[in-house]
Design a protein around this motif. Structure first.
Motif, short mmCIF file in Angstrom:
data_model
loop_
_atom_site.label_atom_id
_atom_site.label_comp_id
_atom_site.label_asym_id
_atom_site.label_seq_id
_atom_site.Cartn_x
_atom_site.Cartn_y
_atom_site.Cartn_z
N GLU A 62 0.83 -1.20 0.00
CA GLU A 62 0.00 0.00 0.00
C GLU A 62 0.87 1.25 0.00
OE1 GLU A 62 -3.99 1.02 2.33
OE2 GLU A 62 -2.23 1.37 3.61
N VAL A 63 1.91 1.26 0.82
CA VAL A 63 2.79 2.42 0.88
C VAL A 63 3.64 2.51 -0.39
CG1 VAL A 63 4.62 3.57 2.18
CG2 VAL A 63 2.84 2.33 3.40
N ARG A 64 4.07 1.37 -0.90
CA ARG A 64 4.88 1.38 -2.12
C ARG A 64 4.12 2.02 -3.28
NH1 ARG A 64 5.79 -3.66 -2.54
NH2 ARG A 64 7.97 -3.84 -1.83
N ALA A 65 2.83 1.77 -3.37
CA ALA A 65 2.02 2.33 -4.46
C ALA A 65 1.96 3.85 -4.41
CB ALA A 65 0.60 1.76 -4.39
N LEU A 66 2.19 4.41 -3.23
CA LEU A 66 2.14 5.86 -3.06
C LEU A 66 3.55 6.48 -2.98
CD1 LEU A 66 -0.41 7.71 -2.73
CD2 LEU A 66 0.13 7.81 -0.30
N PHE A 67 4.56 5.63 -3.05
CA PHE A 67 5.93 6.11 -2.83
C PHE A 67 6.36 7.09 -3.91
CE2 PHE A 67 10.56 5.57 -3.62
CZ PHE A 67 11.02 6.18 -2.46
N ASP A 68 6.97 8.19 -3.45
CA ASP A 68 7.53 9.21 -4.33
C ASP A 68 8.84 9.67 -3.70
OD1 ASP A 68 8.27 11.49 -5.70
OD2 ASP A 68 6.30 12.44 -5.61
N PRO A 69 9.97 9.45 -4.38
CA PRO A 69 11.27 9.82 -3.77
C PRO A 69 11.42 11.30 -3.48
CG PRO A 69 11.52 9.27 -6.10
CD PRO A 69 10.13 8.88 -5.72
N PHE A 99 12.32 1.34 0.16
CA PHE A 99 11.87 1.45 -1.22
C PHE A 99 12.98 1.96 -2.14
CE2 PHE A 99 7.42 2.11 0.65
CZ PHE A 99 7.12 0.77 0.53
N ARG A 100 13.87 2.75 -1.60
CA ARG A 100 14.96 3.29 -2.41
C ARG A 100 16.01 2.23 -2.78
NH1 ARG A 100 15.04 8.97 -2.54
NH2 ARG A 100 13.58 9.93 -1.07
N VAL A 101 16.17 1.24 -1.90
CA VAL A 101 17.27 0.29 -2.13
C VAL A 101 16.82 -1.14 -2.38
CG1 VAL A 101 18.79 1.69 -0.67
CG2 VAL A 101 17.57 -0.25 0.34
N GLU A 102 15.52 -1.43 -2.25
CA GLU A 102 15.07 -2.83 -2.28
C GLU A 102 15.47 -3.55 -3.57
OE1 GLU A 102 10.88 -3.62 -2.38
OE2 GLU A 102 10.39 -1.67 -3.25
N LEU A 124 13.97 -4.20 5.76
CA LEU A 124 12.53 -4.15 6.04
C LEU A 124 12.27 -4.35 7.53
CD1 LEU A 124 9.64 -3.92 5.10
CD2 LEU A 124 9.66 -6.37 4.57
N GLU A 125 12.98 -5.27 8.17
CA GLU A 125 12.82 -5.49 9.61
C GLU A 125 13.15 -4.23 10.39
OE1 GLU A 125 15.26 -8.82 10.54
OE2 GLU A 125 13.72 -10.31 10.02
N GLU A 126 14.19 -3.54 9.98
CA GLU A 126 14.56 -2.28 10.65
C GLU A 126 13.46 -1.24 10.50
OE1 GLU A 126 18.25 -1.28 8.81
OE2 GLU A 126 19.44 -2.68 10.04
N ALA A 127 12.85 -1.18 9.30
CA ALA A 127 11.77 -0.23 9.07
C ALA A 127 10.55 -0.57 9.92
CB ALA A 127 11.39 -0.22 7.59
N VAL A 128 10.23 -1.85 10.01
CA VAL A 128 9.07 -2.28 10.81
C VAL A 128 9.30 -1.98 12.29
CG1 VAL A 128 7.77 -4.29 11.61
CG2 VAL A 128 8.33 -4.06 9.18
N ASN A 129 10.51 -2.23 12.77
CA ASN A 129 10.82 -1.91 14.17
C ASN A 129 10.69 -0.41 14.44
OD1 ASN A 129 11.32 -4.57 14.93
ND2 ASN A 129 13.49 -4.46 14.43
N GLU A 130 11.06 0.40 13.44
CA GLU A 130 10.94 1.85 13.60
C GLU A 130 9.46 2.26 13.62
OE1 GLU A 130 12.64 6.03 11.64
OE2 GLU A 130 12.93 4.11 10.60
N ILE A 131 8.65 1.60 12.80
CA ILE A 131 7.22 1.88 12.81
C ILE A 131 6.63 1.58 14.18
CG2 ILE A 131 4.98 1.13 11.89
CD1 ILE A 131 6.40 0.64 9.20
#
Length: 299
Positions: free
Chosen positions: A181-188, A209-212, A224-231
């Motif tokens: 859902e977030v990827r669909a809205l992603f804008d760098p 999203f920038r490096v995946e 991704l795990e780091e991002a989820v932990n930050e969320i």
């Protein structure tokens, strides 16, 4: 308990206007609204819908992110099934990248309240943006002839227990498709300080999203795990700030707030949790709102 019902609804009471020498000049109408406060994940939405079903209410969203279109999973918007047919106002009504401030909210929320009460329904204001709720209450209380009086309910949960609930909720969001859902809205080039992009769960995934596409599977999973932990961390911080703000409403602004401790309901599982919610949150709330609408107590 008399228990107010839809067929009995009388949301307006007569309030006398007093002259300089104490004489009654005229009677004005003062209407009633319910506010459901609480940190994210405590059960505000569930309580507001249950109250709306019982008291012929309509819900006004006061979450500054849910007001925007899009990101229904990330912002945890109420689903059609969850809403149980209860009308929801100010939900997904603003474009994703458009700013929406407290003045805008006060204007639209007041119009919604007027529309609801004109239809002899009860406005129920619910959402985690306490700055919006504070501005709305202050706006009406500062009027020379306030049109509304408010009954405030606070669904509270002990932070350690709430943190567990919130972590589980993030995991559930991931299972529902949060990342896609977030990827669909992603804008760098997006500004993360505006609109729906401010939502927790959006800026935290920016680096992923920038490096995946440049990483191997193992590295991608780690990012991704780091991002989820930050969320999860930022959601926990938000809950603490929300709870502190509501406490200020009680201690500093001297709002009369009815606190409902839902900790036991969040600790339990299955029927145990359902019974605890009914006993500790739902039943007391029904009594409080019933008394408020029937003028039984100074609520």
């Amino acid at each position: 308990m008399s228990m107010f019902s839809c067929s009995q609804i009388q949301p307006m009471v007569q309030v006398p206007k007093i002259g300089l020498h104490g004489q009654v000049l005229e009677k004005t109408l003062k209407e009633k609204a319910v506010i459901v406060l609480g940190a994210t994940g405590t059960g505000k939405t569930k309580l507001s819908i249950d109250l709306a079903k019982k008291f012929c209410g309509e819900i006004i969203n006061s979450d500054k992110i849910q007001i925007h279109e899009g990101l229904d999973i990330v912002t945890n918007k109420v689903t059609k099934e969850e809403s149980c047919g209860i009308p929801h106002h100010l939900l997904s009504v603003i474009e994703p990248n458009v700013d929406f401030n407290v003045t805008d909210f006060c204007t639209l929320a007041t119009l919604s309240m007027q529309s609801i009460t004109e239809n002899e329904k009860v406005p129920i204001i619910v959402g985690g943006s306490n700055s919006f709720i504070e501005a709305l209450v202050d706006y009406h209380e500062n009027m020379s002839q306030p049109r509304y009086e408010f009954c405030c309910l606070w669904v509270d949960v002990a932070i350690p227990i709430l943190n567990s609930t919130l972590s589980d909720r993030v995991d559930q969001m991931l299972g529902k498709g949060l990342v896609d859902e977030v990827r669909a809205l992603f804008d760098p080039n997006v500004d993360y300080s505006k609109g729906v992009y401010r939502s927790i769960g959006v800026p935290e995934l920016d680096q992923y999203f920038r490096v995946e596409k440049l990483l191997d599977d193992q590295s991608r999973v780690k990012i991704l795990e780091e991002a989820v932990n930050e969320i999860k961390f930022n959601t926990h911080k938000l809950a603490i700030r929300q709870k502190e703000k509501i406490q200020q409403f009680k201690d500093v602004k001297k709002w009369k707030i009815h606190e409902l401790d839902a900790t036991e309901a969040h600790q339990g599982k299955g029927k145990e949790a359902i019974d605890a919610w009914q006993k500790l949150v739902m039943d007391p709330s029904l009594k409080i709102v019933d008394d408020f609408l029937n003028n039984n107590v100074d609520t």
